[in-house]
Design a protein around this motif. Structure first.
Motif, PDB file in Angstrom:
ATOM      1  N   ASN A 224       7.040   0.804  -3.163  1.00  0.00           N
ATOM      2  CA  ASN A 224       5.892   0.025  -3.628  1.00  0.00           C
ATOM      3  C   ASN A 224       5.563   0.361  -5.070  1.00  0.00           C
TER       4      ASN A 224
ATOM      5  N   LYS B  32       0.843  -1.201   0.000  1.00  0.00           N
ATOM      6  CA  LYS B  32       0.000   0.000   0.000  1.00  0.00           C
ATOM      7  C   LYS B  32       0.875   1.248   0.000  1.00  0.00           C
ATOM      8  N   ASP B  33       0.679   2.092  -1.009  1.00  0.00           N
ATOM      9  CA  ASP B  33       1.479   3.316  -1.112  1.00  0.00           C
ATOM     10  C   ASP B  33       1.318   4.208   0.116  1.00  0.00           C
TER      11      ASP B  33
ATOM     12  N   LYS C 266       0.485   3.520   3.121  1.00  0.00           N
ATOM     13  CA  LYS C 266       1.144   2.945   4.300  1.00  0.00           C
ATOM     14  C   LYS C 266       2.644   3.168   4.225  1.00  0.00           C
TER      15      LYS C 266
END
Length: 397
Positions: free
Chosen positions: A159, A135-136, A138
């Motif tokens: 990511n 997840k970007d 995150k």
């Protein structure tokens, strides 16, 4: 691993014109309402860069500097940078990793290898790892949080390229040295960027093989994982150049989200639609075994296809005498990322772009990459075969 380090690389010089650029589509089946997408009606990715493509085509022919027995320390055309201002003598180092994810076997093999490498460096007193789970948002938050944790060096495996670039730039501004590896970002602020030659070389190596075997007009299915990751986009961009040049009929470009079951279903659909295929090109090897199984279930011989250095595919290749090639994105770069961090904290120069060799597995070198007793999805280019804890820590016997 001397034999693996010296695997032959087939180089073909390419001259192409400028490519049109458009943004990539979102993940899914790769189909439009009008049917499948072919290379003929799909413009080049916005990630395509002619100069980078030409450079990687040339780098396939360049012998790396350094001992071939330790390819994770080799370098191709290094431009060294001074790291004296980052040196931390006389103290234990706090090394921090922001990892994109552990969502596929390549990354699991890599992270296991990285942890083993950390143990080889007594000056590393603390190793902090945060995982973004793919997840970007995150990972962006992770990077901001790590900047408050007293890290002496920050290692980042992004990511996705576009989303993480600003976060990496912000991390660079903190004064802590940044090492980026694996996937890239569109900034040159990290002290070093560690990676094999790259996605263009990977895509070209495999597409040249498929084009040769399929022939002009041959029907080829392209299986991709997901859009938006620079190295994967570059693999497809290079393959598209080769297929267009050689007149290959790319009957579909499909995303499988690294799900072998989904990939198998896609391949089965294309077998039903066309009766057979003359080749299957994959931008990563996770679905190679599933692809072969789809043909076997249909009572057909698998056509020429591509894979990587995971054991299940290599063993199937040998057992069934497949017509195949396995370009690699060597796992040993996870070792190099730690080594680069220790060099920086020692004040030792590092390449601004640490380009590692990228071996190709062919029928002639297949046996060199088989590791009996290792799990099916173990990747043999880890450079870990002589590390403490091998093979048990990697799931082997």
């Amino acid at each position: 691993m001397p034999r693996r380090a010296t695997a032959a690389v087939v180089a073909v010089a390419l001259v192409i014109g400028s490519a049109a650029c458009t943004s990539t589509g979102k993940a899914g089946t790769g189909q439009t309402s009008g049917g499948h997408r072919s290379a003929a009606d799909t413009a080049q990715s916005k990630f395509f860069n002619q100069a980078d493509f030409d450079r990687q085509m040339a780098q396939r022919r360049i012998a790396p500097q350094g001992d071939p027995n330790t390819p994770w320390l080799q370098m191709i055309q290094p431009a060294m940078v001074d790291t004296g201002r980052y040196a931390k003598p006389g103290k234990k180092w706090h090394v921090c990793l922001s990892n994109a994810a552990l969502d596929n076997p390549w990354r699991v093999t890599g992270f296991t290898t990285m942890k083993a490498e950390v143990k080889l460096h007594p000056d590393i007193g603390e190793f902090t790892v945060v995982d973004a789970g793919g997840k970007d948002d995150k990972q962006i938050a992770d990077l901001a949080d790590l900047q408050t944790k007293g890290c002496n060096v920050l290692i980042v495996s992004p990511n996705t390229t576009g989303a993480l670039t600003p976060a990496v730039e912000h991390a660079c501004q903190s004064g802590v040295p940044v090492v980026v590896f694996d996937r890239g970002v569109t900034t040159d602020c990290p002290v070093t960027f560690v990676h094999p030659i790259g996605g263009y070389a990977f895509g070209a190596d495999s597409a040249e093989f498929i084009a040769l075997k399929a022939g002009k007009g041959g029907k080829v299915l392209a299986l991709r994982i997901l859009p938006g990751v620079d190295v994967l986009e570059n693999r497809w961009a290079a393959a598209k150049v080769i297929f267009d040049r050689e007149g290959v009929d790319v009957v579909g470009v499909e995303f499988n989200n690294a799900d072998p079951a989904k990939a198998k279903s896609i391949v089965s659909d294309y077998i039903q639609r066309y009766g057979t295929l003359d080749g299957v090109w994959l931008d990563a090897g996770f679905a190679s075994v599933a692809t072969v199984e789809a043909f076997q279930d249909a009572g057909k011989k698998a056509p020429p296809l591509t894979g990587e250095d995971e054991q299940d595919f290599l063993n199937l290749w040998k057992k069934d005498r497949l017509t195949a090639i396995a370009p690699t994105y060597p796992v040993y770069e996870w070792r190099t990322a730690i080594i680069a961090a220790t060099w920086i904290l020692s004040g030792r120069p590092v390449p601004h772009e640490w380009i590692l060799p990228q071996p190709i597995i062919t029928a002639d070198t297949l046996d060199d990459y088989l590791d009996p007793g290792l799990p099916p999805q173990f990747f043999s280019t880890c450079g870990c075969q002589h590390m403490p804890g091998f093979p048990k820590d990697w799931g082997g016997k």
